[in-house]
Design a protein around this motif. Structure first.
Motif, short mmCIF file in Angstrom:
data_model
loop_
_atom_site.label_atom_id
_atom_site.label_comp_id
_atom_site.label_asym_id
_atom_site.label_seq_id
_atom_site.Cartn_x
_atom_site.Cartn_y
_atom_site.Cartn_z
N PHE A 160 0.84 -1.20 0.00
CA PHE A 160 0.00 0.00 0.00
C PHE A 160 0.87 1.25 0.00
CE2 PHE A 160 -2.17 3.29 2.59
CZ PHE A 160 -3.20 3.60 1.71
N CYS A 161 1.89 1.26 0.85
CA CYS A 161 2.79 2.42 0.91
C CYS A 161 3.59 2.58 -0.38
CB CYS A 161 3.72 2.29 2.12
SG CYS A 161 2.89 2.54 3.70
N CYS A 162 3.98 1.47 -1.00
CA CYS A 162 4.69 1.55 -2.29
C CYS A 162 3.80 2.18 -3.36
CB CYS A 162 5.13 0.16 -2.74
SG CYS A 162 6.56 -0.48 -1.84
N PHE B 131 4.84 8.93 7.30
CA PHE B 131 6.26 8.79 7.63
C PHE B 131 6.90 7.65 6.84
CE2 PHE B 131 6.24 10.63 12.24
CZ PHE B 131 6.08 11.91 11.71
N SER B 132 6.11 6.62 6.54
CA SER B 132 6.64 5.46 5.83
C SER B 132 6.81 5.70 4.34
CB SER B 132 5.73 4.24 6.04
OG SER B 132 5.72 3.87 7.40
N ILE B 133 6.22 6.76 3.82
CA ILE B 133 6.36 6.97 2.37
C ILE B 133 7.15 8.21 2.00
CG2 ILE B 133 4.25 5.71 1.80
CD1 ILE B 133 3.12 8.57 1.11
N LEU B 134 7.25 9.16 2.88
CA LEU B 134 7.96 10.38 2.52
C LEU B 134 9.47 10.19 2.56
CD1 LEU B 134 5.83 13.06 4.38
CD2 LEU B 134 5.85 12.53 1.94
N ALA B 135 10.17 10.89 1.69
CA ALA B 135 11.63 10.83 1.64
C ALA B 135 12.19 11.75 2.72
CB ALA B 135 12.13 11.23 0.26
N ARG B 136 11.96 11.37 3.94
CA ARG B 136 12.41 12.10 5.12
C ARG B 136 12.89 11.05 6.13
NH1 ARG B 136 13.42 16.71 4.94
NH2 ARG B 136 12.35 17.55 6.71
N LEU C 144 10.19 3.34 2.97
CA LEU C 144 9.27 2.23 2.73
C LEU C 144 9.74 0.97 3.44
CD1 LEU C 144 8.69 2.85 -1.07
CD2 LEU C 144 6.98 3.08 0.73
N ILE C 145 11.02 0.68 3.32
CA ILE C 145 11.58 -0.50 3.99
C ILE C 145 11.47 -0.35 5.50
CG2 ILE C 145 13.70 -1.82 4.38
CD1 ILE C 145 14.43 -1.10 1.42
N ALA C 146 11.75 0.85 5.99
CA ALA C 146 11.64 1.12 7.44
C ALA C 146 10.20 0.90 7.91
CB ALA C 146 12.10 2.53 7.75
N GLY C 147 9.21 1.25 7.09
CA GLY C 147 7.81 1.05 7.46
C GLY C 147 7.48 -0.42 7.66
N PHE C 148 8.05 -1.28 6.84
CA PHE C 148 7.85 -2.73 7.02
C PHE C 148 8.39 -3.17 8.37
CE2 PHE C 148 9.44 -7.07 6.82
CZ PHE C 148 8.34 -7.75 6.35
#
Length: 178
Positions: A26-28, A129-134, A90-94
């Motif tokens: 979903f985040c991807c 937070f899981s999708i933004l480039a921050r 994205l990886i961090a969100g997983f």
């Protein structure tokens, strides 16, 4: 059990990985289709567009050092795109979801444990937070895993993760200090 058989995985653990993978997909999708924000563009222009020397040339609040290094690696390997720029988050969100479940393991009530996990999984700010480039999502994921390491008594690993969390985003300095 014969030596060639893999140990059985609890159904609950398999479901957590499936949930984390579904959230990642979903985040991807969102990361691929959401427009770049002004903060992401600013980070790219200041630190990622050009030489690796730019990473250490200056520091301001927009340079989330660990995230910036990982984003530079990502766009160096995959080329410049919204997805490549956002891949570390994205990886961090997983791992945030898997770590949160691990952190919630002492809760005996499975209903309460899954409700708490669902709150973290579906929280709009944590999704962003899981999708933004921050560095925010990466910092929160590292902070959650540091808590898991403390709970397991692995204090040196926890200290390393806390240092990485602060390097990912300085806004976690207060929880790291605590």
């Amino acid at each position: 059990m014969p030596a060639w058989r893999l140990p059985e995985v609890k159904a609950e653990h398999a479901f957590v990985f499936a949930l984390a993978a579904a959230r990642l997909l979903f985040c991807c999708y969102r990361a691929k289709h959401q427009a770049i924000t002004i903060d992401e563009a600013s980070t790219y222009l200041a630190y990622l567009d050009g030489s690796w020397r730019l990473l250490g040339s200056q520091y301001d609040a927009n340079n989330h050092v660990l995230f910036t290094i990982l984003a530079k690696l990502s766009i160096s390997v995959l080329g410049l795109s919204e997805f490549a720029l956002r891949l570390p988050g994205l990886i961090a969100g997983f791992f945030l979801i898997v770590g949160t479940f691990k952190m919630l393991r002492p809760i005996r009530s499975s209903v309460l444990r899954w409700a708490a996990l669902a709150v973290v999984c579906l929280h709009p700010l944590l999704l962003d937070f899981s999708i933004l480039a921050r560095g925010y999502g990466l910092a929160v994921a590292l902070l959650v895993w540091a808590i898991c390491f403390v709970m397991d008594g692995r204090l040196i690993g926890a200290g390393l993760l806390l240092g990485l969390a602060a390097a990912a985003n300085l806004s976690v300095a207060f929880p790291v200090t605590a």
